[in-house]
Scaffold this motif. Structure first.
Motif, short mmCIF file in Angstrom:
data_model
loop_
_atom_site.label_atom_id
_atom_site.label_comp_id
_atom_site.label_asym_id
_atom_site.label_seq_id
_atom_site.Cartn_x
_atom_site.Cartn_y
_atom_site.Cartn_z
N TYR A 117 0.84 -1.20 0.00
CA TYR A 117 0.00 0.00 0.00
C TYR A 117 0.87 1.25 0.00
O TYR A 117 0.59 2.23 -0.69
N GLY A 118 1.92 1.23 0.83
CA GLY A 118 2.82 2.38 0.85
C GLY A 118 3.43 2.64 -0.51
O GLY A 118 3.51 3.79 -0.96
N ASP A 119 3.84 1.57 -1.19
CA ASP A 119 4.39 1.72 -2.54
C ASP A 119 3.35 2.30 -3.49
O ASP A 119 3.66 3.16 -4.33
N MET A 120 2.11 1.84 -3.37
CA MET A 120 1.03 2.34 -4.22
C MET A 120 0.79 3.81 -3.98
O MET A 120 0.65 4.60 -4.93
N PHE A 121 0.75 4.23 -2.71
CA PHE A 121 0.50 5.63 -2.38
C PHE A 121 1.64 6.53 -2.89
O PHE A 121 1.40 7.60 -3.44
N ARG A 122 2.87 6.11 -2.67
CA ARG A 122 4.01 6.91 -3.12
C ARG A 122 4.01 7.03 -4.64
O ARG A 122 4.26 8.12 -5.20
N GLY A 123 3.74 5.93 -5.32
CA GLY A 123 3.70 5.96 -6.78
C GLY A 123 2.62 6.85 -7.31
O GLY A 123 2.83 7.61 -8.28
N SER A 124 1.45 6.80 -6.67
CA SER A 124 0.34 7.66 -7.09
C SER A 124 0.68 9.13 -6.90
O SER A 124 0.41 9.97 -7.77
N ALA A 125 1.31 9.46 -5.76
CA ALA A 125 1.68 10.85 -5.50
C ALA A 125 2.74 11.34 -6.48
O ALA A 125 2.67 12.46 -7.00
N GLN A 126 3.72 10.50 -6.76
CA GLN A 126 4.80 10.89 -7.68
C GLN A 126 4.29 11.10 -9.10
O GLN A 126 4.81 11.95 -9.83
N ALA A 127 3.25 10.36 -9.47
CA ALA A 127 2.69 10.49 -10.81
C ALA A 127 1.70 11.65 -10.93
O ALA A 127 1.29 11.99 -12.03
N SER A 128 1.32 12.23 -9.80
CA SER A 128 0.33 13.29 -9.80
C SER A 128 0.98 14.65 -10.06
O SER A 128 2.20 14.79 -9.99
N ARG A 129 0.13 15.64 -10.29
CA ARG A 129 0.62 17.00 -10.49
C ARG A 129 0.66 17.80 -9.19
O ARG A 129 1.23 18.89 -9.15
#
Length: 251
Positions: A117-129
């Motif tokens: 989940y942590g990896d998913m959240f970090r990846g989502s944030a990094q891909a966001s604007r």
């Protein structure tokens, strides 16, 4: 009658409580459903911190001069109600954690989730604007709202707002919350799969509350406020009225 302040989970807002709030209000209860900073449709998100959510909830309750509050947090909302309650304990009747995180000092939501989940959240944030997070539809459908039809899931998922990432990787100083041992109840949805059972399951959190804290159960999934609002409203009333164990104290 009871004064409820209901604090939503990540990517949600006050709107998510509408079915439950209407039922409770029809029964004569006062129900307040604030939306936390960064989760309004037009809100900026990049620099919103967990502390901003805590301060906003404290201000919300104080500005309305609410007392004898049953302060209920869902999921991520457990962080917010814990942080707020230690600042205004004289206004709190009891805390209710519904399938919610119960953090200790120095712990973030990511710390308390499975590593994937942590990896998913970090990846989502990094891909966001704007340094924000969204649950992928596949995760939401399989683990959050699996008791609804896909048609309903397809309606609800686009209504979710992106969650400011810092509200998920920040921690709080909760030493005063732990010391106060405010009267509390832990309520868990029977079919909640948002956290897997076992090491990272919801059941572990009741042990962080004052000794003898009641553990209650309610039907439905992590999104029971939308899928089974009648039974969830009844469970909120039960949680607000169940006997508080002898020895709990406010200071």
């Amino acid at each position: 009658m009871t004064t409820f302040v209901l604090v939503h989970g990540a990517c949600h807002g006050g709107w998510t409580w509408r079915p439950v709030a209407e039922i409770l209000r029809e029964q004569g209860h006062a129900v307040y459903t604030p939306t936390m900073p960064g989760l309004g449709a037009e809100d900026d998100r990049a620099d919103v911190r967990l502390e901003h959510s805590v301060a906003a909830l404290v201000d919300y309750i104080a500005q309305r001069d609410l007392h004898d509050v049953v302060l209920l947090g869902h999921s991520w909302g457990g962080f917010v109600v814990s942080g707020a309650a230690q600042r205004i304990p004289d206004r709190i009747e009891r805390l209710v954690y519904w399938s919610a995180f119960v953090p200790l000092t120095g712990e973030s939501l990511i710390d308390l989730c499975p590593p994937a989940y942590g990896d998913m959240f970090r990846g989502s944030a990094q891909a966001s604007r704007d340094n924000s997070v969204m649950f992928p539809f596949e995760v939401f459908a399989a683990a959050f709202m699996q008791d609804a039809s896909e048609d309903v899931m397809q309606v609800v998922h686009p209504l979710l707002e992106r969650q400011p990432f810092h509200t998920m990787d920040d921690s709080l100083d909760l030493d005063d919350w732990a010391r106060l041992e405010l009267p509390s109840v832990y309520l868990k949805s029977d079919d909640d799969m948002a956290l897997p059972p076992g090491e990272f399951g919801w059941d572990r959190f009741v042990e962080r509350l004052p000794e003898g804290t009641p553990m209650l159960y309610t039907p439905g999934s992590h999104e029971a406020q939308l899928t089974t609002p009648e039974t969830l409203a009844a469970s909120f009333v039960e949680a607000a009225t169940v006997g508080i164990p002898v020895g709990s104290r406010r200071g």
